[in-house]
Design a protein around this motif. Sequence first.
Motif, short mmCIF file in Angstrom:
data_model
loop_
_atom_site.label_atom_id
_atom_site.label_comp_id
_atom_site.label_asym_id
_atom_site.label_seq_id
_atom_site.Cartn_x
_atom_site.Cartn_y
_atom_site.Cartn_z
N MET A 1 0.82 -1.19 0.00
CA MET A 1 0.00 0.00 0.00
C MET A 1 0.86 1.25 0.00
O MET A 1 0.46 2.31 -0.37
N THR A 2 2.10 1.13 0.50
CA THR A 2 3.03 2.23 0.40
C THR A 2 4.31 1.69 -0.20
O THR A 2 4.42 0.52 -0.52
N ALA A 3 5.31 2.56 -0.30
CA ALA A 3 6.54 2.15 -0.96
C ALA A 3 7.46 1.33 -0.07
O ALA A 3 8.51 0.92 -0.50
N THR A 4 7.07 1.10 1.17
CA THR A 4 7.91 0.29 2.04
C THR A 4 7.45 -1.14 2.03
O THR A 4 6.30 -1.45 1.77
N LEU A 172 -0.36 4.11 -9.19
CA LEU A 172 0.51 4.52 -8.09
C LEU A 172 1.71 3.59 -7.97
O LEU A 172 2.83 4.03 -7.70
N ALA A 173 1.48 2.29 -8.17
CA ALA A 173 2.58 1.34 -8.09
C ALA A 173 3.60 1.59 -9.19
O ALA A 173 4.82 1.56 -8.95
N ARG A 179 2.94 5.16 -1.30
CA ARG A 179 2.82 5.73 0.05
C ARG A 179 1.57 6.59 0.17
O ARG A 179 1.10 6.87 1.28
N PHE A 180 1.03 7.04 -0.97
CA PHE A 180 -0.18 7.86 -0.94
C PHE A 180 -1.47 7.03 -1.01
O PHE A 180 -2.56 7.58 -1.00
N PRO A 182 -3.30 5.02 1.04
CA PRO A 182 -4.41 5.13 2.00
C PRO A 182 -5.30 6.33 1.74
O PRO A 182 -6.53 6.23 1.77
N VAL A 183 -4.70 7.46 1.48
CA VAL A 183 -5.48 8.67 1.21
C VAL A 183 -6.10 8.63 -0.18
O VAL A 183 -7.28 8.94 -0.37
N ALA A 184 -5.31 8.23 -1.17
CA ALA A 184 -5.77 8.27 -2.56
C ALA A 184 -6.92 7.29 -2.80
O ALA A 184 -7.94 7.64 -3.41
N VAL A 185 -6.78 6.05 -2.33
CA VAL A 185 -7.82 5.04 -2.56
C VAL A 185 -9.10 5.42 -1.83
O VAL A 185 -10.20 5.34 -2.38
N ALA A 186 -8.97 5.82 -0.56
CA ALA A 186 -10.16 6.21 0.20
C ALA A 186 -10.84 7.41 -0.44
O ALA A 186 -12.08 7.46 -0.53
N SER A 187 -10.06 8.37 -0.89
CA SER A 187 -10.64 9.56 -1.53
C SER A 187 -11.35 9.20 -2.82
O SER A 187 -12.44 9.73 -3.12
N TYR A 188 -10.76 8.31 -3.60
CA TYR A 188 -11.39 7.90 -4.85
C TYR A 188 -12.73 7.23 -4.59
O TYR A 188 -13.74 7.54 -5.25
N ILE A 189 -12.77 6.31 -3.63
CA ILE A 189 -14.03 5.61 -3.33
C ILE A 189 -15.07 6.61 -2.85
O ILE A 189 -16.25 6.53 -3.22
N GLY A 190 -14.66 7.56 -2.02
CA GLY A 190 -15.60 8.57 -1.56
C GLY A 190 -16.17 9.40 -2.70
O GLY A 190 -17.38 9.68 -2.75
N ALA A 191 -15.32 9.76 -3.64
CA ALA A 191 -15.79 10.52 -4.80
C ALA A 191 -16.69 9.67 -5.69
O ALA A 191 -17.72 10.14 -6.18
N ALA A 192 -16.30 8.39 -5.87
CA ALA A 192 -17.07 7.51 -6.75
C ALA A 192 -18.46 7.19 -6.20
O ALA A 192 -19.36 6.85 -6.96
N TYR A 193 -18.65 7.30 -4.89
CA TYR A 193 -20.00 7.20 -4.32
C TYR A 193 -20.94 8.18 -5.03
O TYR A 193 -22.13 7.90 -5.20
#
Length: 266
Positions: A1-4, A172-173, A179-180, A182-193
Amino acid sequence: MTATQPVGPPIPADEPQPAPGATPPRTPLIARAAAELVGTAALVAVVVGSGIQATKLTQDVALQLLANSTATVFGLGVLIALLGPVSGAHFNPAVTLAEWWTARRGGAGVTAREVAVYVPSQIAGAIAGAVLADAMFGEPLVKWSMHDRSAGNLLLGEVVATAGLILLIFGLARTDRLRFAPVAVASYIGAAYWFTSSTSFANPAVTIGRAFTDTFAGIAPASVPGFIAMQLVGAVVGLVLVAVIFMRGNTDNGTPAARRSAPTWW
């Protein structure tokens, strides 16, 4: 989910140390399966529970959807941040299958054995999450939804929602910006609602789980196969878009650029 990379248990001082840059040991499969089950259960509990709460607080459908989408954004972001280092925080068979496909093509990702463990865990978790949400609000533990979602425009919405999700995650990969996620995926799903007609299920496991509750977030069992089929179509479309948009270039001597090592997270 992040670069680590996921962090394994500390290595005792008397044991040989790994070479610099070596990939650390992966979390045991049973732990990853548990993370996928618990994470998907929590996600569905958030979606269904916030929907029930919203309908108890207001009769305004727009406010109900706003409450439902807001809770989902925050809940999903937290779950990805928490469980990403363990399993990759897929919570979604479409994402798991897409990652398996990229691994077959030479990228990093899950194996067929891991897919066979992840997907049932996600489905079981989704069903458990719906039952849990119903229990918390005093609803029948299992009551098949009567919310028909079989219209063609809703099916198109699922193709768009899932394609966008896959494009985001694997884009993103490809650009080393997980690393973004958590914010990016959650924001996308919220917008797609809001911008998709189907309110963006974009997840076969969640779709199955939501059939078990006859509440705001439910979906009639008869509508489930169509939604899942369109989600898988959307996943294919998303992978095609990733391949085209994030096409790998060539080095100065004309040879293909080296493949960037990808993390085991999304």
